[in-house]
Design an enzyme around this catalytic site. Structure first.
Site, PDB file in Angstrom:
ATOM      1  N   SER A   1      -9.271   1.563   3.393  1.00 19.94           N
ATOM      2  CA  SER A   1      -8.467   2.316   2.460  1.00 19.94           C
ATOM      3  C   SER A   1      -7.415   1.516   1.714  1.00 19.94           C
ATOM      4  CB  SER A   1      -7.771   3.456   3.206  1.00 19.94           C
ATOM      5  OG  SER A   1      -6.856   2.921   4.177  1.00 19.94           O
TER       6      SER A   1
ATOM      7  N   LYS B   1       0.872  -1.176   0.000  1.00 23.16           N
ATOM      8  CA  LYS B   1       0.000   0.000   0.000  1.00 23.16           C
ATOM      9  C   LYS B   1       0.906   1.222   0.000  1.00 23.16           C
ATOM     10  CE  LYS B   1      -3.693   1.931   2.974  1.00 23.16           C
ATOM     11  NZ  LYS B   1      -4.543   1.633   4.135  1.00 23.16           N
TER      12      LYS B   1
ATOM     13  N   SER C   1      -9.440  -0.713   7.542  1.00 29.56           N
ATOM     14  CA  SER C   1      -8.871  -0.519   6.202  1.00 29.56           C
ATOM     15  C   SER C   1      -8.135  -1.712   5.613  1.00 29.56           C
ATOM     16  CB  SER C   1      -7.954   0.699   6.194  1.00 29.56           C
ATOM     17  OG  SER C   1      -8.712   1.872   6.308  1.00 29.56           O
TER      18      SER C   1
END
Lengths: 465, 69
Positions: A155, A80, A179
């Site tokens: 996210s 990420k 997330s």
């Protein structure tokens, strides 16, 4: 493009060890799949092809020379884009950090690199791991591989998309209020939020110091165990890190659930506005565990509104403290939704923040008390299948009370994994929760359920993309 | 008067809180933000409930775990 998804970590590791699979070929397959699917999925911020090829050649040479480092050596992974990797940009999917080149690896990146893994690229997120899917940023939001018109969850949006699409067997996510687990749930993968303090956060852009957790998204529970084995451990340079012994996460993975006690939080799910399809699949998951020999009984969690008051007060306050200066001096650089959600932190008082931290301790004790008579808890993590991307909630105040952030408040380890499909073909998900630092039991229950239920045999129909 | 209404950053002081924090909100988004603040304060009302003296905050210094730099 290779028509097949990449093998799981476990399968690739076994084949590499047996000399049946080459790290170079595996890396080329990952890169080809990443490039081919990027126009449809927007899973990546950056694909690091040159670096990946060099690392794959080196891994192949080491393994051929009898220096195999372990089960993850020579296998691709992704980060990420809030994780630092030396020499690469960490943008946090934001205009504010477009030129931010990391000088060192995050501790987690360093651990995966030391295990011999091959970084394929940096993955899409919501801006600074908050906000929501935004269309006014330099990078587009990721799309759900099961139906590209739908939301990935966030996210860790690119991480969910890349694992579900079979581009990567492991992608790192972060979880402050769900997330890791939300994109895992909406994309039909496994997402493990370890106990707060179990995995280092050093070198990962912070959102909320006392809630942030880092962890893996994978296709199988076994792969989550293999990943955690490398990631877990004390980091003296992370102030939130805990000096707790790391067990062998695969040792008891196949021990089954016979005799284990599962607390099913059925009423809590109703409190979370869980839809009928999702509720029915959770009932069936509970029945499956009972059939396998677990002792399943219903238990009651405190009201979700109490958890949410804690989660939102703490996360808005801490993230506002981090972003206040940029919000004052260059607010126009944020996406509209990020700016507005971060600004809410200005309206939380010091009294409310302290009260939230006091209530947090009380709620944690109440959840701990459930573990005196249960080994794991079973709850919903999403109310239903992924919504349409363009219709996601993009206002400053999130309408729905999430079910995932409950266990950020309490710090317990929690894992989302597939438990069925909605009528529209999109995945549904179950959440298992364990005692603090007892990820091993969580993984054991998740693996037993996964093997019996068989949902992992179904992949997104990427040929139709 | 409820405790949260006495907070300096409460709903009635929306514009003041923005100014004090050096923040701006585009004109067309002000009502939406004000409504969001209102909803947030409604959820946070549970924090007005009194707690016992011995209920200390969850986040305290942990000199034995991870506090070394």
């Amino acid at each position: 493009m290779s028509s097949a998804p990449l093998p799981t970590l476990a399968e690739a590791g076994r084949k590499i060890a047996a000399g049946e699979l080459s790290p170079v070929a595996l890396t080329e397959a990952a890169l080809a799949r990443a490039e081919a699917l990027q126009p449809k999925l927007d899973a990546f911020i950056e694909i690091t092809a040159e670096r990946a090829r060099a690392a794959a050649r080196w891994a192949e040479k080491e393994i051929a020379g009898g220096r195999r480092r372990g089960p993850l050596h020579g296998i691709p992974y992704g980060l990420k884009d809030i994780y630092d990797a030396a020499g690469l940009r960490t943008t946090a999917h934001s205009r504010l950090l477009l030129d931010n080149v990391a000088s060192a690896d995050a501790e987690t990146t360093a651990r995966l690199e030391a295990a011999g893994m091959i970084l394929i690229g940096k993955l899409a997120t919501h801006e600074f791991a908050t906000g929501g899917p935004a269309f006014d940023l330099p990078f587009p939001p990721a799309h759900n591989p099961w139906n590209t018109a739908h939301f990935t969850g966030g996210s860790s949006s690119g991480s969910g998309a890349a694992v579900a699409a079979g581009i990567l067997p492991l992608a790192m996510g972060s979880d402050t209020g769900g997330s890791i687990r939300l994109p895992a749930a909406y994309c039909g993968t496994v997402g493990l939020k370890p106990t707060y303090g179990r995995v280092s956060r050093r070198g990962v852009a912070p959102l909320c110091y006392s809630l942030d957790t880092t962890g893996p998204l994978t296709w199988t529970v076994e792969d989550a165990a293999l990943s955690l084995q490398v990631l877990a451990g004390y980091d003296p340079r992370d102030p939130g890190s805990a000096e707790v012994a790391v067990p062998d996460y695969t040792a008891a993975l196949r021990d089954g659930v016979k005799g284990l006690r599962v607390g099913y939080c059925r009423a809590f799910n109703a409190d979370g506005e869980v839809g009928a399809e999702q509720a029915a699949t959770l009932d069936r998951a509970a029945q499956t565990l009972a059939k396998l020999g677990a002792e399943v009984r219903e238990v009651a969690l405190p009201p979700n509104a109490q958890f949410q008051a804690c989660a939102r007060t703490i996360s808005h306050s801490e993230s506002f403290a981090i972003h206040a200066k940029d919000l004052q001096e260059r607010p126009e650089l944020y996406a509209r939704v990020t700016r507005e959600r971060l600004t809410l932190g200005a309206f939380v008082s010091a009294r409310q923040y302290v009260q939230a931290q006091r209530l947090r301790r009380i709620l944690t004790r109440k959840v701990d008390a459930l573990f005196e008579s249960c080994d794991v808890l079973l709850t919903a993590v999403i109310p239903g299948p992924a919504p349409v991307l363009e219709e996601t909630d993009d206002g400053p105040w999130r309408r729905q009370l999430p079910l995932a952030s409950v266990f950020n408040v309490t710090g317990h380890p929690a894992m989302a994994q597939p438990c069925g499909f909605a009528a529209n073909g999109l995945p549904l998900s179950a959440q298992f929760v364990g005692r603090h630092f007892d990820e091993a039991t969580l993984l054991r229950v998740g693996h037993a359920y996964e093997q019996e239920a068989g949902w992992i045999s179904k992949r997104p129909a990427l040929a139709t993309l | 008067m409820a405790a949260n209404e006495r907070d300096a950053n409460s709903l009635g002081d929306f514009a003041v809180a923005l100014r004090r924090n050096g923040l701006t909100i585009p004109e067309e988004r002000r009502e939406i933000m004000r409504d969001a603040v209102e909803k947030m304060q409604a959820l946070l009302k549970v924090l007005d409930d009194p707690l016992a003296y011995e209920d200390e905050p969850a986040v305290l210094p942990r000199y034995d775990l991870g506090a070394k730099r």
